[in-house]
Design a protein around this motif. Structure first.
Motif, PDB file in Angstrom:
ATOM      1  N   THR A 326      34.864  87.387 -20.882  1.00 49.30           N
ATOM      2  CA  THR A 326      36.121  87.855 -21.489  1.00 49.30           C
ATOM      3  C   THR A 326      37.007  88.525 -20.454  1.00 49.30           C
ATOM      4  OG1 THR A 326      35.032  88.176 -23.632  1.00 49.30           O
ATOM      5  CG2 THR A 326      37.096  89.366 -23.266  1.00 49.30           C
ATOM      6  N   GLN A 327      36.400  89.317 -19.577  1.00 50.28           N
ATOM      7  CA  GLN A 327      37.155  90.035 -18.558  1.00 50.28           C
ATOM      8  C   GLN A 327      37.884  89.063 -17.625  1.00 50.28           C
ATOM      9  OE1 GLN A 327      36.258  93.954 -16.080  1.00 50.28           O
ATOM     10  NE2 GLN A 327      34.948  92.304 -15.366  1.00 50.28           N
ATOM     11  N   GLU A 330      41.001  87.825 -19.246  1.00 50.23           N
ATOM     12  CA  GLU A 330      42.043  88.862 -19.260  1.00 50.23           C
ATOM     13  C   GLU A 330      42.709  88.978 -17.888  1.00 50.23           C
ATOM     14  OE1 GLU A 330      39.974  91.690 -22.712  1.00 50.23           O
ATOM     15  OE2 GLU A 330      39.689  92.143 -20.572  1.00 50.23           O
ATOM     16  N   TYR A 331      41.908  88.881 -16.838  1.00 46.95           N
ATOM     17  CA  TYR A 331      42.472  88.934 -15.490  1.00 46.95           C
ATOM     18  C   TYR A 331      43.320  87.707 -15.193  1.00 46.95           C
ATOM     19  CZ  TYR A 331      40.451  93.173 -13.492  1.00 46.95           C
ATOM     20  OH  TYR A 331      40.176  94.484 -13.196  1.00 46.95           O
ATOM     21  N   GLU A 333      45.215  86.198 -17.280  1.00 47.20           N
ATOM     22  CA  GLU A 333      46.510  86.471 -17.907  1.00 47.20           C
ATOM     23  C   GLU A 333      47.342  87.392 -17.023  1.00 47.20           C
ATOM     24  OE1 GLU A 333      45.848  88.070 -21.783  1.00 47.20           O
ATOM     25  OE2 GLU A 333      44.746  86.313 -22.507  1.00 47.20           O
ATOM     26  N   ARG A 334      46.707  88.393 -16.453  1.00 48.22           N
ATOM     27  CA  ARG A 334      47.433  89.326 -15.580  1.00 48.22           C
ATOM     28  C   ARG A 334      47.906  88.624 -14.315  1.00 48.22           C
ATOM     29  NH1 ARG A 334      42.323  92.585 -16.799  1.00 48.22           N
ATOM     30  NH2 ARG A 334      42.866  93.601 -18.774  1.00 48.22           N
ATOM     31  N   ASP A 419      47.878  96.414 -16.672  1.00 54.36           N
ATOM     32  CA  ASP A 419      48.223  95.791 -17.942  1.00 54.36           C
ATOM     33  C   ASP A 419      49.407  94.849 -17.771  1.00 54.36           C
ATOM     34  OD1 ASP A 419      46.286  97.042 -19.596  1.00 54.36           O
ATOM     35  OD2 ASP A 419      47.467  98.889 -19.565  1.00 54.36           O
TER      36      ASP A 419
END
Length: 439
Positions: A326-327, A330-331, A333-334, A419
């Motif tokens: 999951t992490q 998320e990265y 996306e960043r 974020d």
């Protein structure tokens, strides 16, 4: 018998009252200052309203299950007192379960948590202990440029000598966006750098600041050189759980017979967004771990007990709840948010395959003569000046030997461990640079 007295005038000859160690003296010469002392939000040198994409710390707290773990840990009596020097057994066992498969040991065996894993005071503590254990005076250590700047002191404080081999950018990097995989080491340059005094090769993958994830072929070529010259290898793999776009992190210690000469460094801070906890680990064969542990015992003795226990629980739960997978999403996306902003800005950059940094090429960025920078960096290279331009970044020349500053002065390192809204705000601010880009 009359007691001897120190001549006050003689003491005044020394800047600090007494002579300082020859190890520390170079750190104090000429008002030397490192990037972290200037470009940290806490430094007081960058504008208070700056958005900071410089230092690689996250803009969020660790995941809830890790925060719960640290709260639970401090309520246990034994956890609040000295752990054994090699680290709490629960963490070493959790690391064995987590890491064993990736080290590809004979017969698929698990790493021995008692002889092949130690917990360190951050990744830095592990590398320093390894250097202390094995570097002898005038031993040479190969570093691939750009390198994390802490490596220099870790080597020099132990009376070793760093020798530099560049990871070269592709020619197209000055005018167009390239991939981190296009940055290459010339194995002939590596061979040419080796002398009878060479003791070690240090390698970082995934790489800070390039974002390069070394391939199996690249690692094997480096390992073969180490094997030919009977060199040790220090593998800094603190971003091992942060690779993107299906790129696979390969451990050099898992290839051929390189395990016997390699110590691998990892980090709970990078894994769980807890960089202030200072929990890392070193993995390797017992004949390398034992001396490293002996050094660590006399440097820090042990590391934070509650943070070790929380990291152990974090690893255990992450293996159950899919946190690492999951992490990564998320990265990604960043990373995409920052890249989109850079595309609008129009400066070329290197697309990272791992870690959480992007190198931006600023060859075409014209810095006005009246641009105000802190006095302490007026005489530094242009990347130090550009790093102050509204969005704080890190100047990569600090990751090169001074003789090779020209290889890094036209880049900035931006961190996307922030974020998405923060990154988008930073990209909006970066657009103010657009009038100063001259193609």
């Amino acid at each position: 018998m009359t007691a001897s007295r120190v001549n006050p005038a003689a003491k005044e000859e020394h800047r600090f009252g007494w002579p300082v160690s020859e190890r520390v003296e170079p750190e104090l010469q000429g008002g030397k200052i490192d990037v972290w002392s200037v470009f940290s939000p806490a430094s007081g040198y960058v504008p208070k309203d700056s958005l900071n994409l410089g230092q690689g710390f996250m803009s969020w707290v660790p995941p809830q299950f890790v925060r719960d773990a640290i709260k639970e840990s401090v309520e246990k009596v034994d956890v609040n007192h000295y752990p054994v020097a090699r680290g709490r057994i629960r963490l070493r066992q959790a690391l064995s379960k987590y890491l064993s498969k990736s080290f590809n040991q004979d017969g698929g065996r698990d790493l021995d948590p008692n002889t092949e894993i130690i917990v360190t005071s951050g990744a830095n503590g592990g590398m320093y202990a390894f250097a202390t254990a094995f570097i002898q005076p005038d031993d040479e250590v190969i570093l691939f440029e750009p390198f994390f700047d802490q490596y220099l002191a870790q080597i020099r404080f132990n009376r070793g000598k760093p020798v530099f081999v560049p990871i070269r950018a592709p020619d197209a990097a000055t005018s167009s966006t390239v991939n981190a995989s296009e940055w290459k080491i010339d194995i002939d340059e590596l061979r040419a750098a080796i002398t009878p005094k060479t003791k070690m090769i240090w390698i970082n993958t995934p790489h800070n600041p390039i974002g390069k994830v070394f391939t199996e072929d690249e690692l094997r070529a480096i390992g073969k050189v180490a094997e030919e010259h009977d060199l040790l290898i220090c593998a800094d793999e603190v971003y091992d759980c942060l690779t993107f776009d299906q790129h696979k992190h390969v451990r050099i210690a898992a290839l051929d017979d390189f395990w016997r000469r390699t110590i691998t460094i990892g980090s709970a801070g990078k894994s769980f967004a807890a960089t202030g906890w200072r929990i890392g680990w070193a993995v390797g064969p017992s004949h390398l771990i034992h001396p490293t542990l002996a050094a660590q015992t006399r440097i820090t003795f042990c590391s934070n007990g509650p943070a070790q226990e929380a990291a152990a629980i974090g690893v255990e739960k992450a293996l159950e709840n899919g946190f690492f997978e999951t992490q990564v999403k998320e990265y990604e996306e960043r990373k995409a948010a920052l890249m989109e902003g850079l595309d609008v800005l129009g400066l070329p950059y290197t697309v990272p395959d791992g870690s959480y940094f992007i190198l931006v090429n600023i060859s075409t960025l014209q810095i006005p003569k009246d641009f105000v920078v802190p006095d302490m960096i007026i005489n530094r290279s242009r990347d130090w000046h550009a790093a102050c331009a509204g969005v704080v970044s890190i100047p990569p020349t600090d990751f090169y030997d001074e003789s090779h500053w020209s290889l890094g002065e036209n880049y900035l390192r931006l961190a996307f461990c922030k974020d998405v809204p923060y990154l988008k705000d930073a990209c909006e601010r970066l657009l103010k640079l657009k009038p100063f880009i001259k193609n």
